[in-house]
Structures are given as C-alpha cells and as structure tokens.
Design a protein around this motif. Sequence first.
Motif, PDB file in Angstrom:
ATOM      1  N   ALA A 265      11.630 -15.053 -14.074  1.00 52.39           N
ATOM      2  CA  ALA A 265      10.191 -15.128 -14.303  1.00 52.39           C
ATOM      3  C   ALA A 265       9.433 -15.632 -13.082  1.00 52.39           C
ATOM      4  O   ALA A 265       8.316 -15.183 -12.810  1.00 52.39           O
ATOM      5  N   LEU A 266      10.025 -16.581 -12.349  1.00 50.37           N
ATOM      6  CA  LEU A 266       9.336 -17.098 -11.165  1.00 50.37           C
ATOM      7  C   LEU A 266       9.065 -15.993 -10.151  1.00 50.37           C
ATOM      8  O   LEU A 266       7.989 -15.931  -9.554  1.00 50.37           O
ATOM      9  N   LEU A 267      10.054 -15.139  -9.948  1.00 46.78           N
ATOM     10  CA  LEU A 267       9.870 -14.026  -9.017  1.00 46.78           C
ATOM     11  C   LEU A 267       8.760 -13.106  -9.515  1.00 46.78           C
ATOM     12  O   LEU A 267       7.856 -12.733  -8.756  1.00 46.78           O
ATOM     13  N   TYR A 268       8.826 -12.735 -10.779  1.00 47.95           N
ATOM     14  CA  TYR A 268       7.811 -11.826 -11.315  1.00 47.95           C
ATOM     15  C   TYR A 268       6.413 -12.417 -11.187  1.00 47.95           C
ATOM     16  O   TYR A 268       5.466 -11.741 -10.776  1.00 47.95           O
ATOM     17  N   GLN A 269       6.261 -13.691 -11.518  1.00 56.21           N
ATOM     18  CA  GLN A 269       4.947 -14.329 -11.448  1.00 56.21           C
ATOM     19  C   GLN A 269       4.416 -14.347 -10.023  1.00 56.21           C
ATOM     20  O   GLN A 269       3.212 -14.163  -9.796  1.00 56.21           O
ATOM     21  N   ALA A 270       5.299 -14.579  -9.050  1.00 56.80           N
ATOM     22  CA  ALA A 270       4.868 -14.608  -7.652  1.00 56.80           C
ATOM     23  C   ALA A 270       4.405 -13.227  -7.197  1.00 56.80           C
ATOM     24  O   ALA A 270       3.348 -13.085  -6.562  1.00 56.80           O
ATOM     25  N   VAL A 271       5.181 -12.195  -7.523  1.00 53.73           N
ATOM     26  CA  VAL A 271       4.791 -10.834  -7.131  1.00 53.73           C
ATOM     27  C   VAL A 271       3.504 -10.439  -7.844  1.00 53.73           C
ATOM     28  O   VAL A 271       2.598  -9.846  -7.239  1.00 53.73           O
ATOM     29  N   ASP A 272       3.414 -10.777  -9.109  1.00 55.76           N
ATOM     30  CA  ASP A 272       2.210 -10.457  -9.875  1.00 55.76           C
ATOM     31  C   ASP A 272       0.979 -11.114  -9.252  1.00 55.76           C
ATOM     32  O   ASP A 272      -0.076 -10.488  -9.125  1.00 55.76           O
ATOM     33  N   PHE A 273       1.116 -12.371  -8.836  1.00 54.52           N
ATOM     34  CA  PHE A 273      -0.005 -13.061  -8.205  1.00 54.52           C
ATOM     35  C   PHE A 273      -0.399 -12.364  -6.908  1.00 54.52           C
ATOM     36  O   PHE A 273      -1.590 -12.151  -6.640  1.00 54.52           O
ATOM     37  N   ALA A 274       0.606 -12.024  -6.080  1.00 50.78           N
ATOM     38  CA  ALA A 274       0.307 -11.354  -4.810  1.00 50.78           C
ATOM     39  C   ALA A 274      -0.418 -10.034  -5.039  1.00 50.78           C
ATOM     40  O   ALA A 274      -1.383  -9.709  -4.333  1.00 50.78           O
ATOM     41  N   LEU A 275       0.021  -9.273  -6.026  1.00 50.14           N
ATOM     42  CA  LEU A 275      -0.633  -8.004  -6.321  1.00 50.14           C
ATOM     43  C   LEU A 275      -2.065  -8.210  -6.806  1.00 50.14           C
ATOM     44  O   LEU A 275      -2.986  -7.494  -6.395  1.00 50.14           O
ATOM     45  N   ARG A 276      -2.253  -9.200  -7.674  1.00 48.99           N
ATOM     46  CA  ARG A 276      -3.594  -9.447  -8.207  1.00 48.99           C
ATOM     47  C   ARG A 276      -4.558  -9.936  -7.130  1.00 48.99           C
ATOM     48  O   ARG A 276      -5.776  -9.769  -7.255  1.00 48.99           O
ATOM     49  N   GLN A 277      -4.007 -10.540  -6.071  1.00 48.87           N
ATOM     50  CA  GLN A 277      -4.838 -10.976  -4.964  1.00 48.87           C
ATOM     51  C   GLN A 277      -5.116  -9.851  -3.966  1.00 48.87           C
ATOM     52  O   GLN A 277      -5.808 -10.059  -2.970  1.00 48.87           O
ATOM     53  N   GLY A 278      -4.566  -8.686  -4.232  1.00 47.06           N
ATOM     54  CA  GLY A 278      -4.828  -7.530  -3.378  1.00 47.06           C
ATOM     55  C   GLY A 278      -3.916  -7.408  -2.183  1.00 47.06           C
ATOM     56  O   GLY A 278      -4.193  -6.610  -1.272  1.00 47.06           O
ATOM     57  N   HIS A 279      -2.812  -8.147  -2.158  1.00 50.66           N
ATOM     58  CA  HIS A 279      -1.887  -8.078  -1.028  1.00 50.66           C
ATOM     59  C   HIS A 279      -0.900  -6.922  -1.205  1.00 50.66           C
ATOM     60  O   HIS A 279      -0.556  -6.536  -2.326  1.00 50.66           O
TER      61      HIS A 279
END
Length: 231
Positions: free
Chosen positions: A8-22
């Motif tokens: 879950a930690l990995l998914y949450q980090a990638v999800d955050f990066a995507l939502r920030q437009g990276h």
Amino acid sequence: MFFIGSGALLYQAVDFALRQGHAVDGACCPPQDGSGKRLERRGVSVSWSENPSVSLPPLLAGITDGVVFSINNAHLLSDALLRSGPRFFNIHNGLVQRYRGLAEVCIVAALCRGETRYGATLHELLPQQKVDAGPVLAQLDAPIGPEDGFAEVLRQSLVTCQRLFELQLAEILAGRAEAHPVPLEGQALNYRNLPAVLQACEDPARLARAVRLGPYAGFFPRLHEALSAAC
C-alpha cells in the motif's frame, strides 16, 4: 521518476505523484504484488521482478527527472544499479540513528527499549554503504503512547512514511533537497537480532506491548512465529 517496492505504501506514493501531475515512468514490484496490479490498472508500466538489480538497468535509461524511489522495498540494490545514473532515494520506516534494517524488527526493538517516539527517514542510497546508512534528507516522527503496542506504532509509522514522501517529493524533483550524514548507533536489525532484543527487555509491560501484533499478525507470519516461540 521510477518506483521500486510493494504494498500500500508504494501505491499511495505513486498515486500521490500522479495526482500532483508528475511523470511516473514505471514501477518494479515482486510478482503477484496486489499494489502493482492496481498500478497497472492506473496505466503505470509495471516490471515484475524478484531481483530489481538485474532487471531494472535497461528500464532506467533516460527516465523523467532522473529519480528512483525505493518504498517498502525488500531488496538490497546492487552498487552497479546505484551507479547506473539516476539518484536513488529510500523511505525507511524508522529513525536511522538507532533503528535501521527490517521495519518490523525495529518497531519491536523500539518498544522493548522504551522509546517514546518513532518515525521515518528519507535518505539517499549510495554505493558501498551499509543498510539504511545513506545521507539523510528529512525525518518525521510521532509520539508512542504509554499503552501503544506494535500495531499502533506500525500504523502511525506508515502514515509518517507517506507524509514524509509527500512533503519532500517536490523538493527532490526541484533539486532543492540536501542530504547530510547522521551518526548511527549499533547495527541494522533483522530476525537474527530478535532473540537478543527480546531477552534484553526486562520490563514485562514493554515486552507485552512489543509482541502485540494485533491485526498485523497475518502480514508478518515470520515475526508472529518468532515472537510466539520466544514468549
């Protein structure tokens, strides 16, 4: 940027990066990792590998931002991979000054030793360094309550890991994050150290809290078995 890890930690980090437009160039996950499958459904390219040091070099050439994050990653990355060009950063569940190594063993040790705070560390991964010994960019911690056991400390530490990533991502991508060495005490902890950690705990209340895995017993079968045998 690229991600190595699982859960879950990995998914949450990638999800955050995507939502920030990276731009997320991909992720490397162990076979059958549920979070990797969720990322594929989000359109992220996932490399399934038991050994990132072997499989990743061809994937990292020319990645956006030149940054790789290791999050909930169980593999030691080879010096050759760490020299391959990108900068590698790791989120460690623990304050590395005293708690390096396997997160679950570190939490047991912290409770046995009567620590009143526990946290997470963002550090750089460099060749020829000991486990979790790279220069530190940032840390966050939170209090350990007087009645908190393993489950409570783990739950809070996962929140702290994610918050640390979110706070520092933009700084790293902008090249503003500065790393510095910190003094390290003792060795990185793993299951070989667990019997000595438990034996050194002379406070029955601390020991009871340390072995109280709660709902996480099924996530750490090896820890559950080792603690059951020791206690």
